[in-house]
Structures are given as structure tokens and as C-alpha cells.
Scaffold this motif. Structure first.
Motif, mmCIF file in Angstrom:
data_model
loop_
_atom_site.group_PDB
_atom_site.id
_atom_site.type_symbol
_atom_site.label_atom_id
_atom_site.label_comp_id
_atom_site.label_asym_id
_atom_site.label_seq_id
_atom_site.Cartn_x
_atom_site.Cartn_y
_atom_site.Cartn_z
ATOM 1 N N GLY A 163 0.880 -1.040 -0.064
ATOM 2 C CA GLY A 163 0.072 -0.048 0.008
ATOM 3 C C GLY A 163 1.044 1.244 0.026
ATOM 4 O O GLY A 163 1.377 1.633 0.992
ATOM 5 N N CYS A 164 0.842 1.919 -1.142
ATOM 6 C CA CYS A 164 1.506 3.242 -0.981
ATOM 7 C C CYS A 164 0.360 4.223 -1.682
ATOM 8 O O CYS A 164 0.666 5.230 -2.441
ATOM 9 N N ASP A 165 -0.656 4.172 -0.935
ATOM 10 C CA ASP A 165 -2.090 5.095 -1.269
ATOM 11 C C ASP A 165 -2.054 6.105 -0.392
ATOM 12 O O ASP A 165 -3.406 6.581 0.034
ATOM 13 N N GLY A 166 -1.227 6.880 0.274
ATOM 14 C CA GLY A 166 -1.244 8.012 0.758
ATOM 15 C C GLY A 166 -1.892 8.075 2.272
ATOM 16 O O GLY A 166 -2.095 6.830 2.849
ATOM 17 N N VAL A 299 2.961 -1.431 4.067
ATOM 18 C CA VAL A 299 2.675 -0.252 3.543
ATOM 19 C C VAL A 299 4.022 0.694 3.454
ATOM 20 O O VAL A 299 4.934 0.151 3.763
ATOM 21 N N ALA A 300 3.941 1.659 2.516
ATOM 22 C CA ALA A 300 5.176 2.548 2.490
ATOM 23 C C ALA A 300 4.747 3.967 1.859
ATOM 24 O O ALA A 300 3.546 4.087 1.659
ATOM 25 N N GLY A 301 5.638 4.973 2.264
ATOM 26 C CA GLY A 301 5.414 6.276 2.023
ATOM 27 C C GLY A 301 4.436 6.977 2.909
ATOM 28 O O GLY A 301 4.358 6.398 3.980
ATOM 29 N N ASP A 302 3.505 7.829 2.416
ATOM 30 C CA ASP A 302 2.473 8.337 3.349
ATOM 31 C C ASP A 302 1.787 7.497 4.260
ATOM 32 O O ASP A 302 1.161 7.622 5.318
ATOM 33 N N ALA A 303 1.377 6.532 3.517
ATOM 34 C CA ALA A 303 0.414 5.242 4.140
ATOM 35 C C ALA A 303 1.191 4.746 5.293
ATOM 36 O O ALA A 303 0.381 4.465 6.358
ATOM 37 N N LEU A 304 2.469 4.935 5.358
ATOM 38 C CA LEU A 304 3.394 4.294 6.552
ATOM 39 C C LEU A 304 3.547 5.400 7.406
ATOM 40 O O LEU A 304 3.205 5.455 8.676
ATOM 41 N N HIS A 305 4.322 6.616 7.123
ATOM 42 C CA HIS A 305 4.663 7.719 7.758
ATOM 43 C C HIS A 305 4.250 9.170 7.468
ATOM 44 O O HIS A 305 5.263 9.705 7.282
ATOM 45 N N SER A 306 3.205 9.085 7.380
ATOM 46 C CA SER A 306 2.387 10.702 6.938
ATOM 47 C C SER A 306 2.837 11.332 8.084
ATOM 48 O O SER A 306 2.937 11.332 9.124
ATOM 49 N N LEU A 325 12.395 -1.287 0.372
ATOM 50 C CA LEU A 325 11.261 -2.447 0.073
ATOM 51 C C LEU A 325 11.673 -3.253 -1.041
ATOM 52 O O LEU A 325 11.486 -4.676 -0.899
ATOM 53 N N ALA A 326 11.936 -2.796 -2.131
ATOM 54 C CA ALA A 326 12.417 -3.362 -3.228
ATOM 55 C C ALA A 326 13.748 -4.328 -2.900
ATOM 56 O O ALA A 326 13.642 -5.625 -3.409
ATOM 57 N N ARG A 327 14.659 -3.650 -2.200
ATOM 58 C CA ARG A 327 15.871 -4.714 -1.963
ATOM 59 C C ARG A 327 15.353 -5.888 -1.008
ATOM 60 O O ARG A 327 15.820 -6.972 -1.280
#
Length: 426
Positions: A163-166, A299-306, A325-327
């Protein structure tokens, strides 16, 4: 019904910075993914991001940094000015050549256009990776897979869901992460464009203004554009305002001590290049102790650490997430690197139940490693941003005096230390 279910190995929800950088990182490693985006095109609102050294390390790892460097000027330093006194409270060079972590030193800082960044990431992905008009409405368990239900009635089965959905992430809600909280502040953003023969007169420095419960920043992207923001305290969620009213509000509250070039930039900004939004943050302890991942979902991005934009790390942290995450997934899903013909465990079209179970636990192991790497970093960034913003926008006489005379340089050094993080290579 099962005949209508589409299957794909890795699904990423959200075609923002975190989603596209994760997808590109996986692609560089030889792992394909499907990116689902609610909108009918890339979401390019927001104008520009301050991209600090940690962000450039991530862009270097993705192989797109040099393309972006050519189109954005290197910032030489930061100047903070009190709008109460009109005097500088701190000045720090980004390029004085000192190699240390005390706030000085050589720091690569540029203001990168959001549209250009997203398009550069997207253009490096294989055709068909991003699927627009794909709104996720429901996530279900299906053995070792997840079923993703979309608003158009279609269903996708996947072995990995990211989830990278903000800020309002559907995936984060499924994991049980607490929603981001409004913190009593809001921001107005703008992008001023100058025609041939005009000069924005900002040189190559990031200018910040503080005082009277407000904080603003003016950052040249290149010789013809300046990105700016204006943050203010708001007891309630601000309503959507007309751009003309937003522009006038900024001009009325910059104060008589604001430099003339600042006023000129705001006046020069077209109404179509002004937006506003409330500031929200995910409480740091909820991130640290919450479910960053569960089984084969993360989750990643704002979905994780807004976080609030007070240290300018939202985009950079999202890029860090993408690389790490890719690594982590690559290490879990690819065969031993000692084998030059290493391949993905996904490459076999037909796998046994035992192989599917093994894959499931390898994915879980990779996401667990990602979560362990990102918990403390997320906690640190969210907390630092929140408290720096609270101090910078304080409006009392005592806090104004202490900030302008004692804390300004210290806060800048704190900010720069957060930019020295190295996400590593893919």
C-alpha cells in the motif's frame, strides 16, 4: 467467478513517489509489479519537493538522478529570517565543503518538480505497469494470496500487496494502522513562473520566514520558477478556499518585514498554481508499535509515515522506502546471487502447494526485514517534523525570542542531520 479473477504476483496500490519508486526498484531487480492508481492519470498536484542528500542517494540507486539533476538547480544554502524583526536568525551553507554531521558540510539539495519526478519514474517502467482508474474498495484473504476488489467490479489475486496509497490508505486501514490526525495547522502552496527577461531575485538559496504563528519558505527550482509554501495555525479543518482568497491571505500575513522579493513572488503566482490543504500526521508511537506489515501485505510512503512538511522529508522518505522495500523483497524472492542465472521464485507458472507456502513465508520474511529497518527511521522523522513545526510556528513572545535568538541555528542543524541517511543500493 474465479474465471474472472486476474492473477499477478506483486500489486502496489498508488502511483505516487513511494509506489513508483518501489515498482522501479523491483523492475531493476527483475521483478515485475502492477501499480493500481485511482486517478485517470499521474497525480501531479503539489508542484515541487525539496530533495535532500538522502533523496538523491535513492534516486542514484534507481538510476534516474542525473536526468533530474540536469533540470534543477543546486541550492547553495538556507537563510532563516524573522518576520518580527526582519533580521536573519541563521544562515547555513549546503556547499562549503566541510565533511561532517554537525549541520554544515556538503549537502546536495535541489527543489524537484513533482510532475517531472513522477513522469521520470513512470517512463522507466515497462508499458502497462501502471493501471489508472483502479480504485481499491476491498481486500480479502484467499489462502496464501490476497484478493483485491476494485470499484469497477474486477478482482485481482496477488501474492504480495504493498500500500502506497497516501494518508487515507485503504491498505493501512486493512492492517489496522491508526488514521493520520489533523494537527491544527494548514498550508498554502504555490508555484511562481517567470517569463524570459524576468528575474526572481532569489539566487540559489532556500529562504525561510518565521514569526506570528506562521512559517513560509521560498525555494527556486530553476532560473524561471520558485516553489513556495505558507503554513499557519488553524483550530479547525480549513474549508476549501478560492485561490484568490488564499493568495490575499498569504500577502496579508507575511508581515511588513518580509523581503520585497518574497512579496513579488506571491503576487506573480497565477491563481491556478495555488492550492491549500490541512496538515495531518500519523502518531509516531502508532507507527512504531503498529502493524507496518502483516503476512504478505505492507505499506510505504505516506501510507506508513505521513508527517508534517516541516523538515521536507516526505518525498525523500518515500524514495528511501522504495529502495529498501524493493531490496528486501528482492533478497527474499530471488535465487542466490552466487548463481549468475538467478531467477525469481515467481517465474514458474505452476507451483505446488508446498512451494506456494514457502513463497508466502519468504515474502513475509522480506516484509518483516523492511519493517524492522523503517520503524525507527519513521518514528524519528515524524517526531522531528512535528516538534520542529510546533517551535517554528510558535506565536508567544517568549517562544519567539528564544527561537529567533537561540534555537534557529540548532533547528537547522537538526534538519540537516536527518538528511544524511543512506538507504543503500538495490
Amino acid at each position: 467467478m474465479k474465471d474472472r479473477v486476474e492473477s499477478t504476483d506483486i500489486v502496489i496500490v498508488g502511483a505516487g513517489i513511494a509506489g513508483l519508486s518501489t515498482s522501479l526498484g523491483l523492475h531493476r531487480l527483475g521483478l515485475g509489479s502492477l501499480v493500481l492508481e485511482t486517478s485517470d492519470c499521474l497525480r501531479v498536484t503539489g508542484f515541487a519537493y525539496l530533495t535532500w542528500p538522502n533523496g538523491w542517494k535513492a534516486l542514484d540507486a534507481l538510476g534516474i538522478a542525473d536526468t533530474l539533476r540536469q533540470q534543477h538547480e543546486l541550492l547553495q544554502g538556507l537563510v532563516a529570517i524573522s518576520i518580527i524583526t526582519g533580521r536573519p536568525t541563521s544562515q547555513i551553507s549546503f556547499t562549503n565543503g566541510q565533511e561532517n554531521s554537525s549541520g554544515g558540510g556538503t549537502h546536495e539539495v535541489r527543489s524537484v518538480g513533482r510532475k517531472l519526478l513522477l513522469e521520470t519514474l513512470a517512463n522507466e517502467l515497462p508499458h502497462g505497469t501502471i493501471r489508472f482508474n483502479s480504485k481499491v474498495v476491498l481486500i480479502e484473504e484467499d489462502g496464501y494470496s490476497k484478493l483485491i476488489h476494485l470499484a469497477d467490479g474486477s478482482v485481482i489475486r496477488t501474492k504480495v500487496l504493498i500500500g502506497c496509497d497516501g494518508v487515507n490508505s485503504v491498505v493501512a486501514k486493512w492492517l489496522g494502522l491508526q488514521e493520520a490526525t489533523f494537527i491544527g495547522r494548514a498550508t498554502i502552496r504555490g508555484l511562481a513562473s517567470f517569463e524570459e527577461g524576468e528575474d526572481h531575485r532569489f539566487g540559489s538559496s532556500f529562504l525561510q520566514l518565521f514569526g506570528k504563528g506562521c512559517r513560509s519558505g521560498f525555494v527556486p527550482c530553476n532560473k524561471k520558477t520558485v516553489h513556495w509554501f505558507f503554513q499557519y495555525n488553524s483550530a479547525t479543518l480549513p474549508e476549501e478556499e478560492e485561490p484568490s482568497k488564499l493568495k490575499q491571505y498569504v500577502l496579508d500575513n507575511l508581515g511588513e518585514k518580509a523581503p520585497k522579493e518574497v512579496i513579488d513572488v506571491v503576487k506573480k503566482t497565477n491563481l491556478g498554481s495555488i492550492i491549500s490543504s490541512p496538515l495531518r500526521t500519523r502518531m509516531p508511537w502508532k507507527v512504531y508499535f503498529g502493524n507496518i506489515y502483516r503476512n504478505n501485505v505492507s505499506v510505504a510512503g505516506d501510507a506508513l509515515h505521513s508527517m508534517t512538511p516541516d523538515i521536507g522529508q516526505g518525498a525523500c522518505a518515500a524514495l528511501e522506502d522504495g529502495i529498501i522495500l524493493a531490496r528486501c523483497l528482492g533478497q527474499a524472492l530471488l535465487s542466490s546471487s552466487e548463481n549468475p542465472t538467478s531467477k525469481s521464485v515467481f517465474e514458474d507458472e505452476v507451483i505446488s502447494d508446498r512451494e506456494e507456502e514457502d513463497m508466502y513465508f519468504r515474502v513475509e520474511e522480506g516484509l518483516d526485514k523492511f519493517a524492522r529497518e523503517r520503524r525507527w527511521r519513521s518514528l524519528d522523522l515524524i517526531t522531528t517534523a512535528y516538534y520542529m513545526g510546533s517551535i517554528q510556528q510558535g506565536s508567544g513572545r517568549v517562544i519567539n525570542y528564544v527561537r529567533d535568538n537561540f534555537l534557529s541555528s540548532y533547528l537547522t542543524r537538526v534538519l540537516l542531520r536527518r538528511t544524511e541517511f543512506d538507504c543503500g543500493k538495490l
